[in-house]
Write an enzyme that holds these catalytic residues in place. Structure first.
Site, mmCIF file in Angstrom:
data_model
loop_
_atom_site.group_PDB
_atom_site.id
_atom_site.type_symbol
_atom_site.label_atom_id
_atom_site.label_comp_id
_atom_site.label_asym_id
_atom_site.label_seq_id
_atom_site.Cartn_x
_atom_site.Cartn_y
_atom_site.Cartn_z
ATOM 1 C CD GLN A 140 12.181 4.032 0.227
ATOM 2 O OE1 GLN A 140 12.842 3.231 0.864
ATOM 3 N NE2 GLN A 140 11.047 4.520 0.664
ATOM 4 C CB SER A 143 4.246 -0.525 11.125
ATOM 5 O OG SER A 143 2.951 -0.038 10.796
ATOM 6 C CB SER A 144 3.038 2.306 6.459
ATOM 7 O OG SER A 144 3.660 1.456 5.537
ATOM 8 N NE ARG A 145 -2.848 1.695 9.939
ATOM 9 C CZ ARG A 145 -3.216 0.677 9.158
ATOM 10 N NH1 ARG A 145 -2.508 -0.450 9.158
ATOM 11 N NH2 ARG A 145 -4.282 0.767 8.376
ATOM 12 C CG HIS A 158 8.312 0.125 6.308
ATOM 13 N ND1 HIS A 158 8.610 -1.223 6.381
ATOM 14 C CD2 HIS A 158 6.974 0.227 6.479
ATOM 15 C CE1 HIS A 158 7.497 -1.901 6.608
ATOM 16 N NE2 HIS A 158 6.486 -1.049 6.660
ATOM 17 C CE LYS A 184 3.745 -4.300 12.011
ATOM 18 N NZ LYS A 184 2.520 -4.044 11.210
ATOM 19 C CG MET A 234 -1.890 -1.209 1.185
ATOM 20 S SD MET A 234 -3.436 -0.955 2.073
ATOM 21 C CE MET A 234 -2.840 -0.653 3.712
ATOM 22 C CG ASP A 262 10.519 8.576 -0.213
ATOM 23 O OD1 ASP A 262 11.655 8.911 -0.610
ATOM 24 O OD2 ASP A 262 10.309 7.882 0.807
ATOM 25 C CG ASP A 263 6.132 4.721 -1.679
ATOM 26 O OD1 ASP A 263 6.825 4.928 -0.659
ATOM 27 O OD2 ASP A 263 4.890 4.663 -1.664
ATOM 28 C CG HIS A 318 6.819 -2.084 2.297
ATOM 29 N ND1 HIS A 318 6.719 -0.960 3.082
ATOM 30 C CD2 HIS A 318 5.590 -2.659 2.294
ATOM 31 C CE1 HIS A 318 5.470 -0.852 3.526
ATOM 32 N NE2 HIS A 318 4.770 -1.866 3.077
HETATM 33 O O1 PAF Z 1 -0.194 -5.773 3.681
HETATM 34 C C1 PAF Z 1 -0.584 -4.835 2.936
HETATM 35 O O2 PAF Z 1 0.114 -3.862 2.675
HETATM 36 C C2 PAF Z 1 -1.968 -4.919 2.304
HETATM 37 O O3 PAF Z 1 -2.876 -5.519 3.169
HETATM 38 C C3 PAF Z 1 -1.966 -5.647 0.928
HETATM 39 C C4 PAF Z 1 -1.544 -7.092 1.047
HETATM 40 C C5 PAF Z 1 -1.031 -4.915 -0.019
HETATM 41 C C6 PAF Z 1 -3.376 -5.614 0.333
HETATM 42 O O4 PAF Z 1 -3.833 -4.309 0.165
#
Ligand code: PAF
Length: 283
Positions: free
Chosen positions: A81, A185-187, A34, A149, A30, A77-78, A37
């Site tokens: 990277q 985490s992005s959050r 970071h 995660k 999404m 930025d994504d 990913h």
């Molecule tokens: O883990 C995530 O970032 C999302 O849940 C995913 C798998 C890309 C689906 O939108």
């Protein structure tokens, strides 16, 4: 690195590589990328001939009072990277090309979606199975990479792929942590510096559970109660769950006799964080 917005274009590229006999890896994301990913991308790069990444903040997996509108969107930025990692293709669609007017078909969820997140984020996993199956159809790769995660998400996706005979291999990749143990985490970027410190309560509680089990404690309810206490004492503002369950089915267990997974969802400041740890019994 090719950047495409339409499903047809993403399909044409990936199908073309597959027809030429190349192995293709897919990393669904999404965005707000970071190091977690990027580790999925690196794994795909090391195992596949071509690596494709999707970036799409999927509205159907967010509840009405969740953070869809404020979810970080950092496309430029994504892309920088991903380009640095020599990714071959990025699919970054608009909402309307995945959910056009009239869209109404959702993928069902397996049993493993019911506990934990299934209780606290109603309909979340139907949004996840729907978008992931769509992405797997649009981007027919050999292997799809997901982070551990989101432990329950990975279990749900594995089950969906198996139950619906989706012709793709699912690879789960280890959680990447900051040096002090906080799961990436992005959050995390929602947290204030103080909240960032408090957020360590999740990894502390998971480590506590692992230590308790290693030292011979077997009563799950007692360990869970101590995890909750530790979470509150170390900065969690509220707890959705702090559980120890079967690692494959996420079903309840009362006594530890084999491997388990400890999972936590807790709120720190206004941010909902999740983390988990698989715990094997030492011989
Ligand atoms: O883990 C995530 O970032 C999302 O849940 C995913 C798998 C890309 C689906 O939108």
């Amino acid at each position: 690195m090719k950047i495409v917005e339409t499903p047809d274009s993403a399909y044409a590229h990936i199908n073309g590589w597959r027809c030429e006999g190349f192995k293709v890896g897919l990393v669904p994301t999404m965005g707000a990328l970071h190091a977690g990913h990027l580790s999925l991308v690196e794994r795909s790069r090391s195992e596949c001939d071509y690596t494709a990444v999707s970036i799409f903040v999927n509205p159907t997996q967010f509840g009405p009072h969740e953070d869809f509108s404020k979810y970080p969107r950092t496309l430029e930025d994504d892309l920088r990277q991903l380009s640095n990692l020599d990714v071959d293709l990025v699919f970054a669609p608009q909402n309307t090309s995945l959910y056009p007017d009239g869209f109404s078909c959702f993928v069902g969820t397996p049993k493993v979606a019911q506990p934990l997140e299934g209780i606290h984020r109603h309909d979340h996993f139907a949004g996840v199975t729907t978008i992931v199956l769509k992405l797997m159809n649009i981007m027919p790769a050999n292997v799809a990479y997901f982070g551990m995660k989101d432990y329950q998400q990975l279990a749900v996706i594995r089950r969906m792929v198996e139950d619906l005979n989706v012709p793709i291999q699912v690879a789960g990749c280890p959680t990447v942590r900051e040096s002090d143990g906080l799961a990436m985490s992005s959050r995390n970027r929602y947290l204030s510096p103080e909240g960032r410190q408090k957020a360590l309560c999740l990894s502390k509680a998971l480590n506590f559970a692992a230590d308790a089990i290693a030292s011979g404690q077997t009563a799950v309810s007692e360990i869970e109660a101590s995890m909750q206490k530790l979470l509150v004492e170390n900065g969690a503002d509220s707890i959705d769950y702090a559980r120890i369950v079967d690692p494959d089915w996420l079903t309840d267990i009362s006594t530890i006799t084999g491997p388990v997974v400890a999972l936590i969802a807790a709120h720190v400041e206004k941010t909902r964080l999740i983390d988990n740890r698989v715990i094997e019994l030492e011989n």
